[in-house]
Design a protein around this motif. Structure first.
Motif, PDB file in Angstrom:
ATOM      1  N   ALA A   1      84.497  67.447 -12.280  1.00  0.00           N
ATOM      2  CA  ALA A   1      85.644  66.830 -11.299  1.00  0.00           C
ATOM      3  C   ALA A   1      85.242  65.683 -10.638  1.00  0.00           C
ATOM      4  CB  ALA A   1      86.293  67.803 -10.435  1.00  0.00           C
ATOM      5  N   HIS A   2      83.913  65.493 -10.442  1.00  0.00           N
ATOM      6  CA  HIS A   2      83.155  64.689  -9.643  1.00  0.00           C
ATOM      7  C   HIS A   2      82.255  63.830 -10.522  1.00  0.00           C
ATOM      8  CE1 HIS A   2      83.884  68.480  -7.292  1.00  0.00           C
ATOM      9  NE2 HIS A   2      84.637  67.686  -6.566  1.00  0.00           N
ATOM     10  N   LEU A   3      81.857  62.635  -9.826  1.00  0.00           N
ATOM     11  CA  LEU A   3      81.057  61.488 -10.697  1.00  0.00           C
ATOM     12  C   LEU A   3      79.625  62.174 -10.667  1.00  0.00           C
ATOM     13  CD1 LEU A   3      82.387  58.347  -9.046  1.00  0.00           C
ATOM     14  CD2 LEU A   3      82.633  58.993 -11.452  1.00  0.00           C
ATOM     15  N   ASP A   4      78.935  62.521  -9.772  1.00  0.00           N
ATOM     16  CA  ASP A   4      77.522  62.914  -9.868  1.00  0.00           C
ATOM     17  C   ASP A   4      76.693  61.760  -9.957  1.00  0.00           C
ATOM     18  OD1 ASP A   4      78.422  65.495  -9.042  1.00  0.00           O
ATOM     19  OD2 ASP A   4      77.874  66.357 -10.976  1.00  0.00           O
ATOM     20  N   THR A   5      77.112  60.757  -9.831  1.00  0.00           N
ATOM     21  CA  THR A   5      76.125  59.319  -9.871  1.00  0.00           C
ATOM     22  C   THR A   5      76.132  58.747  -8.557  1.00  0.00           C
ATOM     23  OG1 THR A   5      78.290  58.045 -10.576  1.00  0.00           O
ATOM     24  CG2 THR A   5      76.976  58.929 -12.449  1.00  0.00           C
ATOM     25  N   TRP A   6      76.271  59.534  -7.445  1.00  0.00           N
ATOM     26  CA  TRP A   6      76.272  58.816  -6.301  1.00  0.00           C
ATOM     27  C   TRP A   6      74.870  58.271  -5.715  1.00  0.00           C
ATOM     28  CZ3 TRP A   6      80.088  63.413  -5.892  1.00  0.00           C
ATOM     29  CH2 TRP A   6      81.296  62.906  -6.212  1.00  0.00           C
ATOM     30  N   HIS A   7      74.928  57.170  -4.860  1.00  0.00           N
ATOM     31  CA  HIS A   7      73.403  57.004  -4.254  1.00  0.00           C
ATOM     32  C   HIS A   7      73.129  58.037  -3.186  1.00  0.00           C
ATOM     33  CE1 HIS A   7      70.803  54.917  -2.001  1.00  0.00           C
ATOM     34  NE2 HIS A   7      70.746  53.909  -2.843  1.00  0.00           N
ATOM     35  N   PRO A   8      71.855  58.539  -3.247  1.00  0.00           N
ATOM     36  CA  PRO A   8      71.723  59.449  -2.205  1.00  0.00           C
ATOM     37  C   PRO A   8      72.320  59.126  -0.704  1.00  0.00           C
ATOM     38  CG  PRO A   8      69.994  59.262  -3.916  1.00  0.00           C
ATOM     39  CD  PRO A   8      70.846  58.393  -3.999  1.00  0.00           C
ATOM     40  N   ALA A   9      72.150  57.819  -0.545  1.00  0.00           N
ATOM     41  CA  ALA A   9      72.514  57.335   0.796  1.00  0.00           C
ATOM     42  C   ALA A   9      73.869  57.875   1.195  1.00  0.00           C
ATOM     43  CB  ALA A   9      72.327  56.059   1.092  1.00  0.00           C
ATOM     44  N   LYS A  10      74.951  58.322   0.189  1.00  0.00           N
ATOM     45  CA  LYS A  10      76.293  58.212   0.309  1.00  0.00           C
ATOM     46  C   LYS A  10      76.452  59.616   1.160  1.00  0.00           C
ATOM     47  CE  LYS A  10      77.892  54.858  -1.831  1.00  0.00           C
ATOM     48  NZ  LYS A  10      78.484  54.762  -3.043  1.00  0.00           N
ATOM     49  N   TYR A  11      75.366  60.393   1.029  1.00  0.00           N
ATOM     50  CA  TYR A  11      75.374  61.826   1.567  1.00  0.00           C
ATOM     51  C   TYR A  11      74.121  61.871   2.506  1.00  0.00           C
ATOM     52  CZ  TYR A  11      79.644  62.620  -1.214  1.00  0.00           C
ATOM     53  OH  TYR A  11      80.897  62.532  -1.717  1.00  0.00           O
ATOM     54  N   PRO A  12      74.004  61.091   3.565  1.00  0.00           N
ATOM     55  CA  PRO A  12      72.715  60.998   4.134  1.00  0.00           C
ATOM     56  C   PRO A  12      72.196  62.465   4.834  1.00  0.00           C
ATOM     57  CG  PRO A  12      74.320  60.060   5.438  1.00  0.00           C
ATOM     58  CD  PRO A  12      74.927  60.426   4.085  1.00  0.00           C
ATOM     59  N   SER A  13      70.878  62.782   4.850  1.00  0.00           N
ATOM     60  CA  SER A  13      70.320  64.050   5.315  1.00  0.00           C
ATOM     61  C   SER A  13      69.894  63.671   6.694  1.00  0.00           C
ATOM     62  CB  SER A  13      69.197  64.559   4.553  1.00  0.00           C
ATOM     63  OG  SER A  13      68.416  65.640   5.198  1.00  0.00           O
ATOM     64  N   ALA A  14      70.025  64.918   7.658  1.00  0.00           N
ATOM     65  CA  ALA A  14      69.379  64.786   8.941  1.00  0.00           C
ATOM     66  C   ALA A  14      67.938  64.813   8.869  1.00  0.00           C
ATOM     67  CB  ALA A  14      69.876  66.014   9.856  1.00  0.00           C
ATOM     68  N   TRP A  15      67.385  64.817   7.830  1.00  0.00           N
ATOM     69  CA  TRP A  15      65.870  64.941   7.712  1.00  0.00           C
ATOM     70  C   TRP A  15      65.703  64.207   6.298  1.00  0.00           C
ATOM     71  CZ3 TRP A  15      68.733  69.416   8.676  1.00  0.00           C
ATOM     72  CH2 TRP A  15      68.400  69.895   9.909  1.00  0.00           C
ATOM     73  N   PRO A  16      65.516  63.114   6.451  1.00  0.00           N
ATOM     74  CA  PRO A  16      65.479  62.003   5.067  1.00  0.00           C
ATOM     75  C   PRO A  16      64.137  62.168   4.411  1.00  0.00           C
ATOM     76  CG  PRO A  16      65.789  60.873   6.860  1.00  0.00           C
ATOM     77  CD  PRO A  16      65.954  62.081   7.526  1.00  0.00           C
ATOM     78  N   SER A  17      64.037  62.327   3.269  1.00  0.00           N
ATOM     79  CA  SER A  17      63.083  62.365   2.412  1.00  0.00           C
ATOM     80  C   SER A  17      63.208  62.162   0.978  1.00  0.00           C
ATOM     81  CB  SER A  17      62.310  63.987   2.565  1.00  0.00           C
ATOM     82  OG  SER A  17      63.106  64.911   2.023  1.00  0.00           O
ATOM     83  N   ALA A  18      62.157  62.156   0.164  1.00  0.00           N
ATOM     84  CA  ALA A  18      62.523  62.080  -1.322  1.00  0.00           C
ATOM     85  C   ALA A  18      63.176  63.483  -1.610  1.00  0.00           C
ATOM     86  CB  ALA A  18      61.199  61.630  -2.116  1.00  0.00           C
ATOM     87  N   GLN A  19      62.643  64.443  -1.005  1.00  0.00           N
ATOM     88  CA  GLN A  19      63.395  65.661  -1.530  1.00  0.00           C
ATOM     89  C   GLN A  19      64.759  65.665  -1.438  1.00  0.00           C
ATOM     90  OE1 GLN A  19      60.264  65.473  -0.018  1.00  0.00           O
ATOM     91  NE2 GLN A  19      59.150  66.068  -1.786  1.00  0.00           N
ATOM     92  N   SER A  20      65.062  65.212  -0.310  1.00  0.00           N
ATOM     93  CA  SER A  20      66.577  65.116   0.189  1.00  0.00           C
ATOM     94  C   SER A  20      67.509  64.290  -0.549  1.00  0.00           C
ATOM     95  CB  SER A  20      66.772  65.136   1.640  1.00  0.00           C
ATOM     96  OG  SER A  20      66.372  63.633   1.981  1.00  0.00           O
ATOM     97  N   ASP A  21      66.975  63.355  -1.388  1.00  0.00           N
ATOM     98  CA  ASP A  21      67.581  62.352  -2.312  1.00  0.00           C
ATOM     99  C   ASP A  21      68.135  63.239  -3.532  1.00  0.00           C
ATOM    100  OD1 ASP A  21      67.272  60.347  -0.512  1.00  0.00           O
ATOM    101  OD2 ASP A  21      65.865  59.197  -1.950  1.00  0.00           O
ATOM    102  N   PHE A  22      67.642  64.236  -3.687  1.00  0.00           N
ATOM    103  CA  PHE A  22      67.800  65.178  -4.870  1.00  0.00           C
ATOM    104  C   PHE A  22      68.785  66.104  -4.682  1.00  0.00           C
ATOM    105  CE2 PHE A  22      65.950  68.545  -8.120  1.00  0.00           C
ATOM    106  CZ  PHE A  22      66.968  68.022  -8.932  1.00  0.00           C
ATOM    107  N   THR A  23      69.977  66.000  -4.939  1.00  0.00           N
ATOM    108  CA  THR A  23      71.133  66.794  -4.665  1.00  0.00           C
ATOM    109  C   THR A  23      72.024  66.912  -6.078  1.00  0.00           C
ATOM    110  OG1 THR A  23      72.687  65.121  -4.211  1.00  0.00           O
ATOM    111  CG2 THR A  23      71.440  65.893  -2.672  1.00  0.00           C
ATOM    112  N   HIS A  24      72.972  67.924  -6.032  1.00  0.00           N
ATOM    113  CA  HIS A  24      73.890  68.215  -6.905  1.00  0.00           C
ATOM    114  C   HIS A  24      74.907  67.124  -7.285  1.00  0.00           C
ATOM    115  CE1 HIS A  24      77.219  70.588  -5.125  1.00  0.00           C
ATOM    116  NE2 HIS A  24      76.687  69.379  -4.185  1.00  0.00           N
ATOM    117  N   GLY A  25      74.848  65.927  -6.450  1.00  0.00           N
ATOM    118  CA  GLY A  25      75.767  64.744  -6.452  1.00  0.00           C
ATOM    119  C   GLY A  25      75.010  63.462  -7.028  1.00  0.00           C
ATOM    120  N   SER A  26      73.616  63.463  -6.960  1.00  0.00           N
ATOM    121  CA  SER A  26      72.990  62.414  -7.050  1.00  0.00           C
ATOM    122  C   SER A  26      72.020  62.414  -8.337  1.00  0.00           C
ATOM    123  CB  SER A  26      72.145  62.090  -5.814  1.00  0.00           C
ATOM    124  OG  SER A  26      71.174  63.081  -5.705  1.00  0.00           O
ATOM    125  N   MET A  27      72.026  63.718  -9.004  1.00  0.00           N
ATOM    126  CA  MET A  27      70.923  63.769 -10.201  1.00  0.00           C
ATOM    127  C   MET A  27      70.989  62.823 -11.178  1.00  0.00           C
ATOM    128  SD  MET A  27      73.423  66.015 -10.237  1.00  0.00           S
ATOM    129  CE  MET A  27      74.665  66.394 -11.628  1.00  0.00           C
TER     130      MET A  27
END
Length: 255
Positions: free
Chosen positions: A57-83
């Motif tokens: 239902a979703h693109l899952d090609t989103w830039h990690p910055a579209k869903y910013p983390s309160a604790w930004p890191s290389a690990q937080s860039d890796f999500t089920h919407g940015s893979m």
């Protein structure tokens, strides 16, 4: 997970033949981010980027910055919407030969489509099935990917309508039926699927009849049987080719 996929994918298959020299991997999930380690492994196994067929239902090609983390890191860039964004940046996805199917999610802006287009995906919305039918969806995917290109099939269970498959974390109304998805998968048997996943099944949200789990199991069965069906066709083609060579006197000492 990348190491495990690489180990499994590098082993000789149980029933090897010249048209299928490598095993195929089917992964059951779980978080959709597991597609990234699978693509990393397949990139090494097949020596380059491969096409991605993405049911979601979703693109899952989103830039990690579209869903910013309160604790930004290389690990937080890796999500089920940015893979897939990460996979594209790593050169794992064959740009221009990949496709989404069943899309219907809200966007943060038109730039979501711009990011997606840079990654080379064809977009097929859930509504397209009303005009195209299942045969039209199959035809569009086959035309985009072809039948020889090594392809990774990634199916998020939320491509189906939540009225049929409520057991998922990000349900979106207006999805496809199980009959439609199964018919599309059967029509895609000619694709050269080298790996696949079925993801985002969340038993805690499923109904008492476990209908989401049942659909996911059937989807897995359809993928496995399509591999067998394509493999049998390839074996018959190889056998016919050998028979013709034998009849013409070429390669008579090969068998």
């Amino acid at each position: 997970m990348t190491s495990a996929f690489l180990e499994l994918g590098s082993r000789p298959p149980a029933f090897a033949h010249s048209t299928n020299p490598k095993p195929k991997l089917l992964t059951l999930g779980g978080d959709h981010s597991i597609a990234l380690p699978a693509l990393r492994a397949l990139n090494k196994i097949y020596g380059g980027p491969i096409a991605v067929l993405h049911f979601d239902a979703h693109l899952d090609t989103w830039h990690p910055a579209k869903y910013p983390s309160a604790w930004p890191s290389a690990q937080s860039d890796f999500t089920h919407g940015s893979m897939f964004w990460l996979a594209s940046n790593e050169g794992l996805i064959l740009n221009g030969s990949s496709a989404h199917a069943g899309l219907r999610s809200r966007l943060l802006g038109w730039e979501d489509y711009e990011d997606d287009e840079r990654q080379g995906f064809l977009r097929i919305s859930a509504d397209d099935i009303d005009e195209m039918g299942t045969a039209g969806i199959v035809s569009a995917i086959l035309e985009r990917i072809g039948t020889d290109t090594p392809t990774y099939l990634s199916l998020d269970i939320d491509v189906l309508d939540p009225g049929l498959c409520p057991g998922t974390g990000t349900p979106e109304a207006g999805g496809w039926t199980s009959r439609e998805v199964i018919r599309i998968l059967r029509g895609l048997e000619p694709l050269n699927i080298v790996g696949a996943d079925i993801v985002e099944v969340a038993p805690a949200y499923d109904g008492t009849g476990e209908q989401t789990a049942l659909v996911a199991a059937q989807v897995g069965f359809e993928i496995l049987t399509s591999w067998v069906g394509r493999g049998m066709i390839e074996i018959e083609k190889a056998k016919d080719k050998d028979d013709r060579r034998q009849a013409s006197g070429d390669g008579k000492d090969e068998l």
